[in-house]
Scaffold this active site. Structure first.
Site, PDB file in Angstrom:
ATOM      1  CD  GLU A 186      -2.784  -1.363   2.380  1.00  0.00           C
ATOM      2  OE1 GLU A 186      -2.993  -0.369   3.088  1.00  0.00           O
ATOM      3  OE2 GLU A 186      -3.248  -2.490   2.646  1.00  0.00           O
ATOM      4  CD  GLU A 295      -4.280  -7.956   2.038  1.00  0.00           C
ATOM      5  OE1 GLU A 295      -5.187  -7.310   2.600  1.00  0.00           O
ATOM      6  OE2 GLU A 295      -3.084  -7.641   2.122  1.00  0.00           O
TER       7      GLU A 295
HETATM    8  O1  G3I Z   1      -1.782  -8.425  19.014  1.00  0.00           O
HETATM    9  C1  G3I Z   1      -2.375  -7.273  19.641  1.00  0.00           C
HETATM   10  C2  G3I Z   1      -2.866  -7.651  21.039  1.00  0.00           C
HETATM   11  O2  G3I Z   1      -1.745  -7.978  21.840  1.00  0.00           O
HETATM   12  C3  G3I Z   1      -3.629  -6.466  21.641  1.00  0.00           C
HETATM   13  O3  G3I Z   1      -4.156  -6.853  22.891  1.00  0.00           O
HETATM   14  C4  G3I Z   1      -4.771  -6.100  20.685  1.00  0.00           C
HETATM   15  C5  G3I Z   1      -5.621  -4.948  21.196  1.00  0.00           C
HETATM   16  O4  G3I Z   1      -4.923  -3.753  20.940  1.00  0.00           O
HETATM   17  O5  G3I Z   1      -4.218  -5.720  19.408  1.00  0.00           O
HETATM   18  C6  G3I Z   1      -3.566  -6.818  18.793  1.00  0.00           C
HETATM   19  O6  G3I Z   1      -3.041  -6.411  17.548  1.00  0.00           O
HETATM   20  C7  G3I Z   1      -4.058  -6.241  16.561  1.00  0.00           C
HETATM   21  C8  G3I Z   1      -3.720  -7.177  15.392  1.00  0.00           C
HETATM   22  O7  G3I Z   1      -4.646  -6.960  14.297  1.00  0.00           O
HETATM   23  C9  G3I Z   1      -3.772  -8.650  15.789  1.00  0.00           C
HETATM   24  O8  G3I Z   1      -5.090  -8.949  16.181  1.00  0.00           O
HETATM   25  C10 G3I Z   1      -3.987  -4.798  16.074  1.00  0.00           C
HETATM   26  O9  G3I Z   1      -4.443  -3.960  17.103  1.00  0.00           O
HETATM   27  C11 G3I Z   1      -4.920  -4.636  14.867  1.00  0.00           C
HETATM   28  O10 G3I Z   1      -4.767  -3.324  14.305  1.00  0.00           O
HETATM   29  C12 G3I Z   1      -4.519  -5.631  13.792  1.00  0.00           C
HETATM   30  O11 G3I Z   1      -5.437  -5.484  12.693  1.00  0.00           O
HETATM   31  C13 G3I Z   1      -4.945  -6.060  11.479  1.00  0.00           C
HETATM   32  C14 G3I Z   1      -4.749  -4.923  10.445  1.00  0.00           C
HETATM   33  O12 G3I Z   1      -4.329  -5.489   9.200  1.00  0.00           O
HETATM   34  C15 G3I Z   1      -3.688  -3.944  10.896  1.00  0.00           C
HETATM   35  O13 G3I Z   1      -2.453  -4.594  10.929  1.00  0.00           O
HETATM   36  C16 G3I Z   1      -5.996  -7.031  10.951  1.00  0.00           C
HETATM   37  O14 G3I Z   1      -6.103  -8.146  11.823  1.00  0.00           O
HETATM   38  C17 G3I Z   1      -5.573  -7.524   9.568  1.00  0.00           C
HETATM   39  O15 G3I Z   1      -6.586  -8.337   8.986  1.00  0.00           O
HETATM   40  C18 G3I Z   1      -5.353  -6.331   8.641  1.00  0.00           C
HETATM   41  O16 G3I Z   1      -4.913  -6.830   7.405  1.00  0.00           O
HETATM   42  C19 G3I Z   1      -4.597  -5.806   6.432  1.00  0.00           C
HETATM   43  C20 G3I Z   1      -3.409  -6.292   5.628  1.00  0.00           C
HETATM   44  O17 G3I Z   1      -2.330  -6.538   6.507  1.00  0.00           O
HETATM   45  C21 G3I Z   1      -3.042  -5.289   4.533  1.00  0.00           C
HETATM   46  N1  G3I Z   1      -4.192  -5.023   3.663  1.00  0.00           N
HETATM   47  C22 G3I Z   1      -5.388  -4.562   4.399  1.00  0.00           C
HETATM   48  C23 G3I Z   1      -5.782  -5.590   5.453  1.00  0.00           C
HETATM   49  C24 G3I Z   1      -7.038  -5.151   6.179  1.00  0.00           C
HETATM   50  O18 G3I Z   1      -6.787  -3.979   6.904  1.00  0.00           O
END
Ligand code: G3I
Length: 538
Positions: A186, A295
């Site tokens: 991105e 995705e």
């Molecule tokens: O692991 C921490 C945990 O320790 C903590 O307690 C919790 C609450 O804050 O957060 C957890 O991390 C979260 C992580 O997912 C794992 O669950 C992050 O906050 C959260 O922002 C993260 O969201 C992911 C997002 O990318 C941001 O990285 C989504 O699961 C994931 O599906 C999403 O995937 C992205 C691709 O990487 C790129 N393309 C878009 C796609 C959708 O946004």
């Protein structure tokens, strides 16, 4: 540039099949109690075999994908894999390509500078190796989920050195075990002045960070496949154009990029047409890139109507995207962004759940599962007859009107057949209308749209103008409800095919439905030819 089959032959395995229904796959793996079987991808409707009946040969997705010559993958939630046995069983049964959803991003892998946390990533790579699955790492360079210590207070040199070390250390650890990596994710944002995503990388290093990341990755591992990954580039339009030109320029400078991922987070209410997706996959393939659907998921709540209608439209959306990949020789993999609604990143806190994936919360197959199977069998969604009366204007203006300006039908300049032109337009909404479509659209469903359009200023000097196509759902007790089907930027004086896909449903029966085509600013003539709106079915 290494070729795909030399480094990473597509994993051509038939599917592991549960020899003892109900037993855990993981237990069977330990006991060796499973038999490889390659069922017939044509079969396989309905849900997974239940304990009460002799299990029917269910064509797991990975055997259908193997027959299609592509990999079928999913994002993997590390916590679900560790805690939920049914999740792990289905993951092993259905997929031969896995992408860690989060645990190979920079923050989870290196939460502290040069102090790595490999355990979660290792668990996914170990699982994949135990189940004959390939792995795609995701992602070295992304402006989200960065470690806290990677901040804008770093100098350009510090940031560059930290990123280079991260890439090198991670590739070294997983050399020979991870097939491909999303190196940069991105990096394009056409809403920004530069066209690049404004991030700590762009702000500190300029666009050269993209080239640097790929060159560092190639230097660290000469074999791994290196991908660029992007969201929202499935349609032909400004973002896919910018991405295309960016990659073309990088490849012309021999930057080692092997492939591009089209994320394909879509919605069943409105989705890029097969025409657009095929054209996009093809033009990137012609740069010499492998393409991935990387995705895929399909939200459903923005499409009004009942769940059955929305899930049917979702099935067709999955079928459309997967069949577009199978039909493109350079498309080597389809990865869903998860496989069960239970763990989707798209949270279900809406009154009606988004339900974006192919298994429900109880691991039962949804119609979208069959959409993936149909796509893997190379079956494009079926298009029915054109529902638009006099869509080619062979009968002059019959069935057509205008919402403003004047309407003239004549032979199309520069195209065969006739065209309808709306002249003397005084506002953007002045356009072509076909009213009274209630009789053919009241049942809802999925529809593909296509029309050829041409815009021209008084002196043909129009640079470009936007053209919109939409269905207007009219009810006596509510405002008009505009359901956008397609929009496109059209260069002045040139004919362009505008296409789209629409999932149409209704909360209440409509009074009338009309098709409208409009958009260019006042003073710009809008000509339209060959208008088609066709029902789409699996
Ligand atoms: O692991 C921490 C945990 O320790 C903590 O307690 C919790 C609450 O804050 O957060 C957890 O991390 C979260 C992580 O997912 C794992 O669950 C992050 O906050 C959260 O922002 C993260 O969201 C992911 C997002 O990318 C941001 O990285 C989504 O699961 C994931 O599906 C999403 O995937 C992205 C691709 O990487 C790129 N393309 C878009 C796609 C959708 O946004």
């Amino acid at each position: 540039m290494p070729t795909f089959d030399s480094r990473w032959p597509a994993l051509n395995t038939c599917r592991l099949r549960l020899a003892t229904p109900g037993a855990s796959l993981l237990m069977l793996v330990a006991a060796g109690g499973f038999a490889a079987g390659c069922g017939n991808p044509e079969s396989g409707n309905g849900n997974r075999p239940d304990a009460g009946h002799e299990p029917q040969p269910t064509p797991a997705l990975r055997e259908a994908a193997s027959r299609a010559g592509i990999l079928i993958g999913t994002a993997v939630d590390a916590r679900a894999l560790a805690m939920d046995e049914e999740y792990a069983e289905l993951l092993a049964l259905e997929f031969d390509y896995v992408t860690p959803e989060n645990v190979t991003k920079w923050e989870p892998l290196e939460p502290t500078d040069d102090a790595y946390a490999w355990e979660s990533a290792d668990s996914i790579v170990d699982f994949a190796e135990a189940h004959d699955q390939a792995v795609k790492g995701h992602t070295f360079v992304w402006h989200r989920q960065l470690p806290r210590w990677v901040t804008s207070t770093m100098t350009a040199e510090e940031l560059s050195a930290a990123l280079k070390a991260h890439i090198e250390t991670t590739l070294e650890r997983y050399r020979g075990r991870i097939r491909a990596w999303d190196v940069v994710n991105e990096a394009v944002d056409v809403a920004s002045a530069s066209g690049y995503t404004e991030s700590v990388f762009y702000d500190k290093l300029g666009p050269s960070y993209i080239e640097d990341a790929f060159r560092w990755a190639r230097a660290a591992d000469p074999e791994v496949l290196l991908f660029y990954n992007e969201v929202g580039i499935e349609r032909m339009g400004p973002k896919s154009d910018f991405t295309y030109e960016m990659l073309k320029e990088l490849l012309e400078r021999d930057v080692p990029i092997d492939g591009i991922g089209f994320q394909s987070h879509v919605s069943t209410h409105r989705y890029p047409s097969l025409t657009d997706l095929q054209a996009n996959l093809r033009r990137f393939a012609e740069l010499g890139l492998s393409v991935n659907i990387s995705e895929l998921d399909a939200r459903t709540v923005l499409m009004p109507g009942d769940r059955e209608e929305r899930w049917l439209a979702q099935r067709i959306a999955f079928q459309q995207v997967v069949s577009a990949c199978v039909g493109e020789p350079a498309c080597e993999a389809v990865t869903l962004w998860g496989f069960t609604d239970k763990y989707s990143w798209i949270h279900d806190d809406t009154p009606e759940p988004e339900a974006p994936l192919i298994f429900d919360h109880d691991y039962e197959r949804k119609p979208s599962y069959d959409g993936v199977l149909d796509g893997l069998a190379g079956k494009y969604p079926q298009q029915g007859d054109n529902l638009i009366h006099n869509g080619d204007f062979g009968d002059g203006t019959d069935s057509w009107s205008v919402s403003g300006g004047t309407l003239e039908v004549a032979s199309a300049q520069g195209r065969s057949g006739n065209a309808a032109c709306v002249n003397e337009r005084s506002e953007a909404e002045d356009g072509l209308i076909q009213a009274n479509l209630l009789d053919v659209l009241h049942g809802g469903g999925a529809f593909s749209f296509s029309a050829w359009v041409r815009v021209a200023g008084d002196s043909d000097a129009t640079d470009a103008a936007s053209v919109e196509a939409a269905l207007i759902v009219k009810r006596s007790d509510a405002d008009d409800d505009e359901r956008s089907i397609a929009s496109s930027v059209v260069v002045g004086g040139e004919w362009k095919q505008v296409t789209g896909y629409l999932g149409l449903g209704f909360e209440e029966p409509p009074e009338n439905i009309e098709l409208v085509i409009y958009g260019p600013a006042s003073g710009i003539a809008l000509c339209v030819s060959d208008v088609q709106l066709r029902p789409v079915s699996p």
